[in-house]
Write a protein that holds these residues in place. Structure first.
Motif, mmCIF file in Angstrom:
data_model
loop_
_atom_site.group_PDB
_atom_site.id
_atom_site.type_symbol
_atom_site.label_atom_id
_atom_site.label_comp_id
_atom_site.label_asym_id
_atom_site.label_seq_id
_atom_site.Cartn_x
_atom_site.Cartn_y
_atom_site.Cartn_z
ATOM 1 N N TRP A 1 0.518 7.580 4.445
ATOM 2 C CA TRP A 1 0.169 6.410 4.982
ATOM 3 C C TRP A 1 1.004 6.480 6.509
ATOM 4 O O TRP A 1 0.433 6.033 7.396
ATOM 5 N N ALA B 1 -16.696 -6.469 16.444
ATOM 6 C CA ALA B 1 -15.828 -6.159 15.365
ATOM 7 C C ALA B 1 -14.937 -5.087 15.659
ATOM 8 O O ALA B 1 -13.600 -5.005 14.955
ATOM 9 N N GLU B 2 -15.201 -4.057 16.431
ATOM 10 C CA GLU B 2 -14.276 -2.950 16.804
ATOM 11 C C GLU B 2 -13.759 -2.038 15.670
ATOM 12 O O GLU B 2 -12.903 -1.085 15.992
ATOM 13 N N CYS B 3 -14.417 -1.993 14.571
ATOM 14 C CA CYS B 3 -13.923 -1.241 13.579
ATOM 15 C C CYS B 3 -13.917 0.185 14.034
ATOM 16 O O CYS B 3 -12.861 1.056 13.605
ATOM 17 N N CYS C 1 -10.940 2.695 15.199
ATOM 18 C CA CYS C 1 -9.829 3.222 14.343
ATOM 19 C C CYS C 1 -10.353 3.760 13.248
ATOM 20 O O CYS C 1 -9.838 4.754 12.658
ATOM 21 N N HIS C 2 -11.636 3.591 12.922
ATOM 22 C CA HIS C 2 -12.365 4.144 11.679
ATOM 23 C C HIS C 2 -13.544 4.783 12.136
ATOM 24 O O HIS C 2 -14.503 4.629 11.342
ATOM 25 N N HIS D 1 -1.290 2.626 13.618
ATOM 26 C CA HIS D 1 -1.735 1.417 14.481
ATOM 27 C C HIS D 1 -1.178 0.337 13.276
ATOM 28 O O HIS D 1 -1.023 0.454 12.235
ATOM 29 N N ASN E 1 -2.414 -3.013 12.099
ATOM 30 C CA ASN E 1 -3.655 -4.081 12.007
ATOM 31 C C ASN E 1 -3.374 -5.351 11.634
ATOM 32 O O ASN E 1 -4.087 -6.191 11.130
ATOM 33 N N ILE F 1 -1.424 -7.312 9.564
ATOM 34 C CA ILE F 1 -1.384 -7.803 8.033
ATOM 35 C C ILE F 1 -0.240 -8.565 7.746
ATOM 36 O O ILE F 1 -0.189 -9.394 6.844
ATOM 37 N N PHE G 1 0.637 2.298 10.512
ATOM 38 C CA PHE G 1 0.263 3.032 9.416
ATOM 39 C C PHE G 1 -0.827 4.013 10.227
ATOM 40 O O PHE G 1 -1.778 3.482 11.124
ATOM 41 N N PRO H 1 -6.674 4.409 7.449
ATOM 42 C CA PRO H 1 -7.412 5.402 6.366
ATOM 43 C C PRO H 1 -8.795 5.588 6.542
ATOM 44 O O PRO H 1 -9.561 4.959 7.141
ATOM 45 N N TYR I 1 -6.595 -2.921 -1.311
ATOM 46 C CA TYR I 1 -6.624 -2.334 -0.211
ATOM 47 C C TYR I 1 -5.364 -2.638 0.804
ATOM 48 O O TYR I 1 -4.537 -3.340 0.697
ATOM 49 N N MET I 2 -5.118 -1.639 1.666
ATOM 50 C CA MET I 2 -3.883 -1.266 2.756
ATOM 51 C C MET I 2 -2.933 -0.588 1.915
ATOM 52 O O MET I 2 -2.752 -0.399 0.678
ATOM 53 N N HIS I 3 -1.841 -0.392 2.758
ATOM 54 C CA HIS I 3 -0.703 0.528 1.973
ATOM 55 C C HIS I 3 -0.065 -0.130 0.920
ATOM 56 O O HIS I 3 0.589 0.610 0.133
ATOM 57 N N TYR J 1 -9.688 -9.325 9.346
ATOM 58 C CA TYR J 1 -9.820 -8.825 10.622
ATOM 59 C C TYR J 1 -10.705 -10.178 11.473
ATOM 60 O O TYR J 1 -10.269 -10.342 12.754
ATOM 61 N N ILE K 1 -7.296 -5.543 17.546
ATOM 62 C CA ILE K 1 -7.046 -6.547 16.383
ATOM 63 C C ILE K 1 -6.916 -7.966 17.029
ATOM 64 O O ILE K 1 -5.954 -8.591 17.455
HETATM 65 C C1 HEC Z 1 -6.475 -0.959 15.610
HETATM 66 C C2 HEC Z 1 -6.904 -0.211 14.487
HETATM 67 C C3 HEC Z 1 -7.971 -0.600 13.717
HETATM 68 C C4 HEC Z 1 -9.133 -1.280 13.721
HETATM 69 C C5 HEC Z 1 -9.669 -1.673 15.019
HETATM 70 C C6 HEC Z 1 -9.651 -1.477 12.485
HETATM 71 N N1 HEC Z 1 -8.706 -1.047 11.395
HETATM 72 FE FE1 HEC Z 1 -9.124 -1.245 9.358
HETATM 73 N N2 HEC Z 1 -7.201 -0.286 9.227
HETATM 74 C C7 HEC Z 1 -6.364 -0.023 10.295
HETATM 75 C C8 HEC Z 1 -5.090 0.467 9.492
HETATM 76 C C9 HEC Z 1 -3.900 1.174 10.642
HETATM 77 C C10 HEC Z 1 -5.184 0.339 8.163
HETATM 78 C C11 HEC Z 1 -4.062 0.364 7.188
HETATM 79 C C12 HEC Z 1 -2.866 -0.553 7.387
HETATM 80 C C13 HEC Z 1 -2.126 -0.589 6.200
HETATM 81 O O1 HEC Z 1 -2.463 -0.105 5.433
HETATM 82 O O2 HEC Z 1 -1.172 -1.392 6.188
HETATM 83 C C14 HEC Z 1 -6.603 -0.055 8.177
HETATM 84 C C15 HEC Z 1 -7.047 -0.502 6.809
HETATM 85 C C16 HEC Z 1 -8.433 -0.725 6.442
HETATM 86 C C17 HEC Z 1 -8.832 -0.975 5.392
HETATM 87 C C18 HEC Z 1 -8.342 -0.488 4.029
HETATM 88 C C19 HEC Z 1 -8.336 0.788 3.748
HETATM 89 C C20 HEC Z 1 -7.811 1.229 2.452
HETATM 90 O O3 HEC Z 1 -7.848 2.468 1.980
HETATM 91 O O4 HEC Z 1 -6.812 0.612 1.810
HETATM 92 C C21 HEC Z 1 -10.357 -1.153 5.457
HETATM 93 C C22 HEC Z 1 -11.276 -1.546 4.080
HETATM 94 C C23 HEC Z 1 -10.450 -1.612 6.886
HETATM 95 N N3 HEC Z 1 -9.365 -1.214 7.376
HETATM 96 C C24 HEC Z 1 -11.617 -1.786 7.286
HETATM 97 C C25 HEC Z 1 -11.795 -2.251 8.717
HETATM 98 C C26 HEC Z 1 -12.944 -2.804 9.219
HETATM 99 C C27 HEC Z 1 -14.080 -3.325 8.419
HETATM 100 C C28 HEC Z 1 -12.677 -3.053 10.514
HETATM 101 C C29 HEC Z 1 -13.561 -3.873 11.600
HETATM 102 C C30 HEC Z 1 -13.775 -5.081 11.495
HETATM 103 C C31 HEC Z 1 -11.480 -2.391 10.890
HETATM 104 N N4 HEC Z 1 -10.882 -1.950 9.808
HETATM 105 C C32 HEC Z 1 -10.632 -2.329 12.259
HETATM 106 C C33 HEC Z 1 -6.785 0.212 11.698
HETATM 107 C C34 HEC Z 1 -7.756 -0.461 12.014
#
Ligand code: HEC
Ligand code: HEC
Length: 401
Positions: free
Chosen positions: A132, A237-239, A242-243, A265, A267, A269, A298, A301, A312-314, A351, A366
């Motif tokens: 992580w 949504a910008e997902c 980072c993903h 990054h 995010n 939480i 983190f 992922p 979900y999350m760390h 998000y 975010i």
């Molecule tokens: C700025 C970067 C960033 C953006 C933009 C972002 N994420 Fe993430 N996302 C992360 C990070 C970093 C983590 C892990 C955070 C943690 O564990 O505390 C994460 C974790 C997640 C997880 C959980 C994964 C797991 O294995 O537990 C999901 C599902 C997810 N994101 C979906 C999304 C979606 C859907 C969007 C768009 C709405 C999005 N993310 C936008 C950085 C981002």
């Protein structure tokens, strides 16, 4: 980021000596040369990659072979790898959950609880940084030392080479080590190298998304999943920032990439006050760098098989409703898919809210946005279309015992 490069530099020096382990380490002091020395796109190994997937790069000291992969599979599932022979890698990395374990936090042989959530291992071959939040974990050969020998927390709890004696006493292994390494006896390094080779084959690329995107099967995704995909890849949504990419993370390295890319990054939480109340091993990148700007950061992922890697999350912040037993969706009356649907809806709502105020939060990406209920469902449906059933049931990754 400069700090990280400094770490990278130090680690590469260490890693070079460590990986070669007595094989006359080359003391180059140039990071680029070290990278060239350590990583190479392997030739002669048949990866059998899914369409659209680049060739993984592997450390040149541990080239791939069928024999190593097969040995690694046995070792991954062998409880001889724990001090009291009660656990193996597979105790926390379970195939039906894409090699995550559906728990908030796992515990090791002593019952000590790990500060972070077990990670899935789909496409782990493409991560230039593992875990992580630890940029020092640059390859699978090194990473396995942590669960094997780590004391904070104890996972498999190994303290000496007794496990090597156990492996050598088991007659199935001599011919396997012979085929894999040209020497019939096990040693600590060969065990890690075989585990790494096996894990590099854990490639997941036959989800509905892959069929649609890489296999030209235009009916593999339905209208809702396609809308969800477009939202995921859109600027509202910008997902994808980072993903993004074929592995749904911005931290990747493969045969077609010019360099390793890795990012951490926040995010949003948790608040600063919440992080201040936690021990350092729950504060993300900060735990390694000591830089307060890194609190709550983190690695993003990979979202591959995200429908099975809840909570979900760390720290498992987002889980499905009405689960009294946080460990399993099973027994709660919820199917895995329903559990994932609930939990992913919460993630997306998180998000949409823009997350909580927190110094290290990436406020460009975010920040609040609005989805209709249908759009939110579309996005969940798209994320669930990243599940690859073939990966979850492929006998090549299953226990040989
Ligand atoms: C700025 C970067 C960033 C953006 C933009 C972002 N994420 Fe993430 N996302 C992360 C990070 C970093 C983590 C892990 C955070 C943690 O564990 O505390 C994460 C974790 C997640 C997880 C959980 C994964 C797991 O294995 O537990 C999901 C599902 C997810 N994101 C979906 C999304 C979606 C859907 C969007 C768009 C709405 C999005 N993310 C936008 C950085 C981002
Ligand atoms: C007690 C449970 C447990 C055991 C046993 C365990 N792991 Fe893990 N694994 C985890 C957790 C928790 C993480 C996240 C670690 C972190 O962030 O520091 C993880 C992370 C990983 C990662 C990084 C994945 C990524 O996406 O970066 C790999 C690879 C891995 N484990 C391989 C193994 C191997 C190989 C073994 C056996 C030698 C093993 N694990 C044993 C719990 C476990």
């Amino acid at each position: 980021m400069n700090r990280i490069y400094l770490y990278l530099f130090i680690v590469l020096q260490f890693q070079c000596a460590f990986l070669l382990n007595g094989l006359n380490p080359n003391k180059e002091d140039n990071t680029k040369n070290l990278l060239l020395l350590l990583f190479a796109v392997p030739s002669g190994y048949n990866w059998n990659l899914p369409p659209g997937f680049p060739t993984p790069v592997v450390p040149s000291v541990n080239p791939m072979s069928e024999a190593k992969v097969e040995l690694g599979r046995f070792l991954f599932y062998d409880r001889s790898l724990s001090r009291d022979q009660s656990m193996s890698c597979s105790s926390c990395h379970i195939q039906e959950f894409a090699f995550a374990d559906a728990k908030e936090f796992p515990s090791g042989i002593t019952g000590e609880i790990h500060p972070r959530n077990s990670q899935h291992l789909s496409n782990v071959a493409y991560h230039p940084r593992l875990t992580w939040n630890n940029p020092l974990m640059t390859n699978l050969e090194i990473q396995s030392r942590v669960p094997m020998f780590g004391a904070t927390p104890v996972e498999l709890g190994l303290q000496n080479n007794d496990f090597v004696n156990r492996l050598n006493a088991n007659s199935i292994y001599a011919p396997m080590f012979q085929r894999a390494f040209g020497d019939s006896s096990a040693n600590e390094q060969n065990v890690r190298f075989a585990l790494a080779s096996f894990q590099r084959t854990m490639i997941s690329g036959n989800s509905k998304f892959d069929q649609y995107n890489f296999r030209n099967n235009r009916s593999a995704l339905n209208a809702s999943e396609i809308r969800g995909m477009n939202l995921f890849n859109g600027e509202r949504a910008e997902c994808f920032h980072c993903h993004g990419g074929f592995n749904f993370t911005d931290t990747t390295f493969h045969g077609n990439s010019g360099s390793q890319e890795f990012f951490y990054h926040s995010n949003g939480i948790h608040t600063d006050a919440y992080y201040a109340s936690l021990p350092n091993d729950k504060k993300g990148l900060f735990d390694v760098t000591g830089d307060s700007a890194d609190i709550g950061k983190f690695r993003a992922p990979s979202l591959r098989n995200i429908g099975l890697t809840y909570p979900y999350m760390h720290d498992g912040t987002f889980m499905c409703d009405d689960v009294n037993n946080p460990n399993k969706a099973a027994g709660t009356g919820k199917t895995k898919q329903d559990c994932a649907r609930d939990a992913l809806t919460k993630v997306i709502q998180h998000y949409e809210s823009g997350g909580v105020s927190h110094t290290a939060k990436n406020t460009t990406l975010i920040r609040p946005f609005t989805l209709s209920a249908t759009e939110r469902d579309d996005m969940v449906n798209f994320l669930l279309a990243l599940t690859d059933n073939e990966f979850l049931t492929n006998p090549k990754f299953a226990s040989p015992f």
